[in-house]
Design a protein around this motif. Sequence first.
Motif, PDB file in Angstrom:
ATOM      1  N   GLN A 220      16.219  19.078  10.177  1.00 11.67           N
ATOM      2  CA  GLN A 220      16.065  18.420   8.870  1.00 11.67           C
ATOM      3  C   GLN A 220      17.032  19.010   7.847  1.00 11.67           C
ATOM      4  O   GLN A 220      17.621  18.281   7.042  1.00 11.67           O
ATOM      5  CB  GLN A 220      14.628  18.609   8.368  1.00 11.67           C
ATOM      6  N   ASN A 300       9.110  13.822   4.893  1.00 15.26           N
ATOM      7  CA  ASN A 300       8.057  13.064   5.596  1.00 15.26           C
ATOM      8  C   ASN A 300       6.681  13.527   5.112  1.00 15.26           C
ATOM      9  O   ASN A 300       5.654  13.028   5.558  1.00 15.26           O
ATOM     10  CB  ASN A 300       8.149  13.297   7.115  1.00 15.26           C
ATOM     11  N   THR A 320      13.127   8.918   4.454  1.00 13.65           N
ATOM     12  CA  THR A 320      12.571   9.576   5.637  1.00 13.65           C
ATOM     13  C   THR A 320      13.576  10.581   6.205  1.00 13.65           C
ATOM     14  O   THR A 320      14.785  10.436   6.026  1.00 13.65           O
ATOM     15  CB  THR A 320      12.191   8.510   6.700  1.00 13.65           C
ATOM     16  N   GLN A 322      13.446  12.087   9.724  1.00 19.53           N
ATOM     17  CA  GLN A 322      12.883  12.294  11.058  1.00 19.53           C
ATOM     18  C   GLN A 322      13.970  12.796  11.995  1.00 19.53           C
ATOM     19  O   GLN A 322      14.860  12.039  12.379  1.00 19.53           O
ATOM     20  CB  GLN A 322      12.292  10.971  11.573  1.00 19.53           C
ATOM     21  N   ASN A 325      13.224  15.665  17.129  1.00 22.68           N
ATOM     22  CA  ASN A 325      12.049  15.638  18.035  1.00 22.68           C
ATOM     23  C   ASN A 325      12.501  15.973  19.450  1.00 22.68           C
ATOM     24  O   ASN A 325      13.526  15.481  19.915  1.00 22.68           O
ATOM     25  CB  ASN A 325      11.332  14.288  17.976  1.00 22.68           C
ATOM     26  N   SER A 337       1.493  15.000  11.874  1.00 20.47           N
ATOM     27  CA  SER A 337       1.148  13.613  11.542  1.00 20.47           C
ATOM     28  C   SER A 337      -0.367  13.474  11.413  1.00 20.47           C
ATOM     29  O   SER A 337      -0.876  12.974  10.400  1.00 20.47           O
ATOM     30  CB  SER A 337       1.661  12.677  12.648  1.00 20.47           C
ATOM     31  N   PHE A 344       5.544   9.696  10.078  1.00 11.96           N
ATOM     32  CA  PHE A 344       6.538   9.524  11.137  1.00 11.96           C
ATOM     33  C   PHE A 344       6.417   8.118  11.710  1.00 11.96           C
ATOM     34  O   PHE A 344       5.313   7.555  11.805  1.00 11.96           O
ATOM     35  CB  PHE A 344       6.286  10.518  12.284  1.00 11.96           C
ATOM     36  N   PHE A 348       8.990   7.984  16.845  1.00 14.95           N
ATOM     37  CA  PHE A 348       9.518   9.346  16.686  1.00 14.95           C
ATOM     38  C   PHE A 348       8.591  10.370  17.336  1.00 14.95           C
ATOM     39  O   PHE A 348       9.037  11.407  17.806  1.00 14.95           O
ATOM     40  CB  PHE A 348       9.689   9.655  15.189  1.00 14.95           C
TER      41      PHE A 348
END
Length: 350
Positions: A220, A300, A320, A322, A325, A337, A344, A348
């Motif tokens: 991120q 997020n 966003t 995202q 992952n 989440s 998300f 994702f």
Amino acid sequence: MVEEIKFYEPEDNHGFLSNFALSPITLSDVVWPSSEHYYQAQKFTDLSIQNKILNAETPDDAFKISRDFADQVKDDWMEVRGAVMRFIVFEKFRQNTYFTHLLVSTGDHFIKEHSHKDDYWGDGGDGSGRNELGKILMDVREYFAKKEPFNLVHFVDSAKLPTQWGTFQMYGFIEVKTGKEHLALVYGQPTPDEPTLIRLHSECLTGDALFSQRCDCGFQLARAMENIVKKGSGVLLYLKQEGRGIGLINKIRAYHLQDEGADTVEANERLGFAADMRDYAFCRGMLSFLNIESVSLMTNNPRKINALTDNGINVVERVTLQEGNNPFNEGYLKTKSAKLGHMFDAEFIK
Ligand SMILES: Nc1nc(O)c(N)c(N[C@@H]2O[C@H](COP(=O)(O)O)[C@@H](O)[C@H]2O)n1
Ligand SMILES: [Zn+2]
């Protein structure tokens, strides 16, 4: 021993303290270019002289014009000049909040106008002067130091930060309440005319610096900086909030519990912490210093949106973020989440 700040020329260090620093002050729809313009004009009852001073090109010119009419200074000037100075210095800082942040950020340093030409407003050059301007500045500082957003963080210094995406200007702040060191990485020239693209990034040493795949932080951080450079301007607030506020060593303890099957919320709670210990109120101080009031926020995390909104920042858009992952953080992302409300796309966190 309390350290001293000696100022004089507006272009020197701490020059913002000088009455010769340009700082627009609006009084009854008249915009005075500096406190020096206003102070010198008040010596006269003759409006034509006042206007000559008001329209002087520079504070130096305002000072010189005042000397040209020295024989027309009003009789009670020596009695009233102290109150005039105190009024206009207060207004200078009330109306120019960047200067107010700088003033409050001087902490408890003793402030002196180091002027060999003036032993009333200044220190006379040898310290024998009354330093009346320095005293007024310290009084004004004391007033604003108790007021939000000036009481949240102190600005310390800034420097260039070249990165693979572009060169940011890095600002260092100390949070007044905790003493924690926080950064603002500024790219380009954010202006209040449009929402500023920003990221509130909580420090994650493992993710940000050690390439961890247990979380999404490092991914991120990289994307946020890349997005800001691509947009042409923006700010990344890098916040001393390791471990959702529990610190690095406790995060390792939490990871250990996760290695044994706990999720990221359960682990925090077994260690005796809340799921998320972070407080973001101080961010308003950093954003105020940077003159940022409305933002497009890359996150997020709904708590960050609410935190800024609750502290008077207009979040006009959520962008966003995202990223990263992978099999090692699949469970972590799912828990963020399910238990921390992170937004998300289903794809994702499948
Ligand atoms: N306490 C704790 N447990 C974990 O399992 C973690 N991965 C972290 N990481 C910290 O979470 C913050 C980033 O989360 P947001 O995406 O900003 O909500 C950051 O402080 C990491 O150090 N913490
Ligand atoms: Zn992380």
